[in-house]
Design a protein around this motif. Structure first.
Motif, PDB file in Angstrom:
ATOM      1  N   PRO A 124       0.863  -1.183   0.000  1.00 53.93           N
ATOM      2  CA  PRO A 124       0.000   0.000   0.000  1.00 53.93           C
ATOM      3  C   PRO A 124       0.906   1.242   0.000  1.00 53.93           C
ATOM      4  O   PRO A 124       1.839   1.326   0.807  1.00 53.93           O
ATOM      5  N   VAL A 125       0.663   2.164  -0.915  1.00 48.23           N
ATOM      6  CA  VAL A 125       1.576   3.296  -1.090  1.00 48.23           C
ATOM      7  C   VAL A 125       0.819   4.609  -1.282  1.00 48.23           C
ATOM      8  O   VAL A 125      -0.378   4.629  -1.556  1.00 48.23           O
ATOM      9  N   LYS A 126       1.590   5.672  -1.179  1.00 51.81           N
ATOM     10  CA  LYS A 126       1.145   7.010  -1.580  1.00 51.81           C
ATOM     11  C   LYS A 126       2.352   7.666  -2.232  1.00 51.81           C
ATOM     12  O   LYS A 126       3.478   7.557  -1.723  1.00 51.81           O
ATOM     13  N   VAL A 127       2.137   8.319  -3.360  1.00 54.61           N
ATOM     14  CA  VAL A 127       3.242   8.987  -4.048  1.00 54.61           C
ATOM     15  C   VAL A 127       3.673  10.192  -3.215  1.00 54.61           C
ATOM     16  O   VAL A 127       2.857  11.070  -2.906  1.00 54.61           O
ATOM     17  N   ALA A 128       4.940  10.221  -2.842  1.00 52.87           N
ATOM     18  CA  ALA A 128       5.489  11.344  -2.076  1.00 52.87           C
ATOM     19  C   ALA A 128       5.899  12.474  -3.008  1.00 52.87           C
ATOM     20  O   ALA A 128       5.630  13.641  -2.744  1.00 52.87           O
ATOM     21  N   SER A 129       6.558  12.110  -4.092  1.00 57.00           N
ATOM     22  CA  SER A 129       6.965  13.089  -5.095  1.00 57.00           C
ATOM     23  C   SER A 129       7.408  12.344  -6.345  1.00 57.00           C
ATOM     24  O   SER A 129       7.597  11.134  -6.320  1.00 57.00           O
ATOM     25  N   ALA A 130       7.564  13.093  -7.402  1.00 52.64           N
ATOM     26  CA  ALA A 130       7.999  12.499  -8.676  1.00 52.64           C
ATOM     27  C   ALA A 130       8.960  13.465  -9.363  1.00 52.64           C
ATOM     28  O   ALA A 130       8.651  14.041 -10.409  1.00 52.64           O
ATOM     29  N   PRO A 131      10.145  13.654  -8.782  1.00 50.06           N
ATOM     30  CA  PRO A 131      11.086  14.598  -9.369  1.00 50.06           C
ATOM     31  C   PRO A 131      11.687  14.112 -10.682  1.00 50.06           C
ATOM     32  O   PRO A 131      11.879  12.919 -10.891  1.00 50.06           O
ATOM     33  N   LYS A 132      11.953  15.077 -11.547  1.00 57.03           N
ATOM     34  CA  LYS A 132      12.637  14.792 -12.803  1.00 57.03           C
ATOM     35  C   LYS A 132      14.132  14.745 -12.500  1.00 57.03           C
ATOM     36  O   LYS A 132      14.671  15.627 -11.852  1.00 57.03           O
ATOM     37  N   MET A 133      14.782  13.701 -12.952  1.00 60.40           N
ATOM     38  CA  MET A 133      16.215  13.564 -12.710  1.00 60.40           C
ATOM     39  C   MET A 133      16.957  14.530 -13.628  1.00 60.40           C
ATOM     40  O   MET A 133      16.519  14.786 -14.748  1.00 60.40           O
ATOM     41  N   THR A 134      18.070  15.066 -13.167  1.00 61.56           N
ATOM     42  CA  THR A 134      18.724  16.166 -13.871  1.00 61.56           C
ATOM     43  C   THR A 134      20.007  15.804 -14.606  1.00 61.56           C
ATOM     44  O   THR A 134      20.689  16.677 -15.103  1.00 61.56           O
ATOM     45  N   ASP A 135      20.318  14.505 -14.701  1.00 58.05           N
ATOM     46  CA  ASP A 135      21.513  14.093 -15.432  1.00 58.05           C
ATOM     47  C   ASP A 135      21.353  14.477 -16.907  1.00 58.05           C
ATOM     48  O   ASP A 135      20.346  14.172 -17.532  1.00 58.05           O
ATOM     49  N   ILE A 136      22.346  15.165 -17.467  1.00 55.67           N
ATOM     50  CA  ILE A 136      22.212  15.647 -18.848  1.00 55.67           C
ATOM     51  C   ILE A 136      22.753  14.670 -19.890  1.00 55.67           C
ATOM     52  O   ILE A 136      22.597  14.890 -21.088  1.00 55.67           O
ATOM     53  N   GLU A 137      23.383  13.597 -19.470  1.00 61.11           N
ATOM     54  CA  GLU A 137      23.946  12.640 -20.412  1.00 61.11           C
ATOM     55  C   GLU A 137      23.090  11.402 -20.602  1.00 61.11           C
ATOM     56  O   GLU A 137      23.114  10.786 -21.659  1.00 61.11           O
ATOM     57  N   ASP A 138      22.345  11.003 -19.587  1.00 55.40           N
ATOM     58  CA  ASP A 138      21.524   9.791 -19.660  1.00 55.40           C
ATOM     59  C   ASP A 138      20.132  10.112 -20.187  1.00 55.40           C
ATOM     60  O   ASP A 138      19.714  11.273 -20.204  1.00 55.40           O
ATOM     61  N   PRO A 139      19.373   9.101 -20.591  1.00 57.33           N
ATOM     62  CA  PRO A 139      17.987   9.341 -20.995  1.00 57.33           C
ATOM     63  C   PRO A 139      17.216  10.006 -19.852  1.00 57.33           C
ATOM     64  O   PRO A 139      17.480   9.741 -18.677  1.00 57.33           O
ATOM     65  N   ALA A 140      16.254  10.839 -20.198  1.00 57.16           N
ATOM     66  CA  ALA A 140      15.456  11.550 -19.190  1.00 57.16           C
ATOM     67  C   ALA A 140      14.647  10.557 -18.374  1.00 57.16           C
ATOM     68  O   ALA A 140      14.043   9.627 -18.925  1.00 57.16           O
ATOM     69  N   LYS A 141      14.632  10.770 -17.062  1.00 56.43           N
ATOM     70  CA  LYS A 141      13.939   9.856 -16.149  1.00 56.43           C
ATOM     71  C   LYS A 141      13.216  10.639 -15.066  1.00 56.43           C
ATOM     72  O   LYS A 141      13.548  11.784 -14.769  1.00 56.43           O
ATOM     73  N   ILE A 142      12.241   9.956 -14.483  1.00 61.82           N
ATOM     74  CA  ILE A 142      11.477  10.490 -13.357  1.00 61.82           C
ATOM     75  C   ILE A 142      11.541   9.452 -12.248  1.00 61.82           C
ATOM     76  O   ILE A 142      11.254   8.265 -12.476  1.00 61.82           O
ATOM     77  N   GLU A 143      11.918   9.877 -11.056  1.00 65.58           N
ATOM     78  CA  GLU A 143      11.996   8.970  -9.914  1.00 65.58           C
ATOM     79  C   GLU A 143      10.729   9.143  -9.081  1.00 65.58           C
ATOM     80  O   GLU A 143      10.572  10.143  -8.383  1.00 65.58           O
ATOM     81  N   VAL A 144       9.821   8.196  -9.171  1.00 68.13           N
ATOM     82  CA  VAL A 144       8.588   8.270  -8.391  1.00 68.13           C
ATOM     83  C   VAL A 144       8.895   7.722  -6.999  1.00 68.13           C
ATOM     84  O   VAL A 144       9.242   6.553  -6.839  1.00 68.13           O
TER      85      VAL A 144
END
Length: 160
Positions: A124-144
């Motif tokens: 059972p969960v609740k999303v705390a945040s979903a920041p966009k990762m800021t690495d400029i070399e890797d594919p764009a990602k979101i850490e939920v």
């Protein structure tokens, strides 16, 4: 007398086997129905990384005057901070639409896949945040990032 050896395992690696679903509603986390699981969203194909989604137990000391040795017993059970890192889409049509901050639900982890008779863990969960990762070399990602809001149901049989 020789002890009976543990059964040999069929070893595997998680890629191509392990699956993760997000399910908005499950009536009984100890026995999700196939309909509830099928109503969820299979996140597997967009998952870049997973952290947490496991429980640990603290220990509690139990000293007594009969011995200088301090024995212990299992203590409170906790769930580690947990997150699923997923790929971002350049049109913003990605996990951000499904899992904005404060979304409640369940993360269902199928360690050996979504197959009848195997097991799953229901968090059972609740999303705390979903920041966009800021690495400029890797594919764009979101850490939920998730908070685990109740005791997980572990090793639950996958329904047919």
């Amino acid at each position: 007398m020789v002890a009976t050896p543990i059964s040999a395992s069929s070893r595997y690696i998680p890629p191509g086997t392990r699956q993760y679903y997000f399910v908005a509603s499950i009536a009984n986390k100890n026995a999700p129905t196939r309909g509830e699981l099928d109503a969820g969203t299979d996140l597997t194909g967009e998952v870049a990384d997973v952290s947490g989604f496991q429980t640990t137990s603290e220990s509690a000391d139990t000293p007594d005057l009969g011995s200088r040795f301090t024995s212990k017993i299992p203590g409170r059970i906790t769930a580690d901070d947990s997150s699923i890192t997923m790929y971002a889409s350049e049109d913003s049509q990605d996990v951000r639409q499904l899992l904005p901050r404060d979304t409640p639900g369940f993360v269902v982890q199928f360690p050996e896949g979504d197959e009848t008779g195997k097991t799953m863990d229901v968090f059972p969960v609740k999303v705390a945040s979903a920041p966009k990762m800021t690495d400029i070399e890797d594919p764009a990602k979101i850490e939920v990032q998730f908070t685990i809001t109740g005791e997980p149901a572990e090793d639950v049989a996958v329904p047919s």
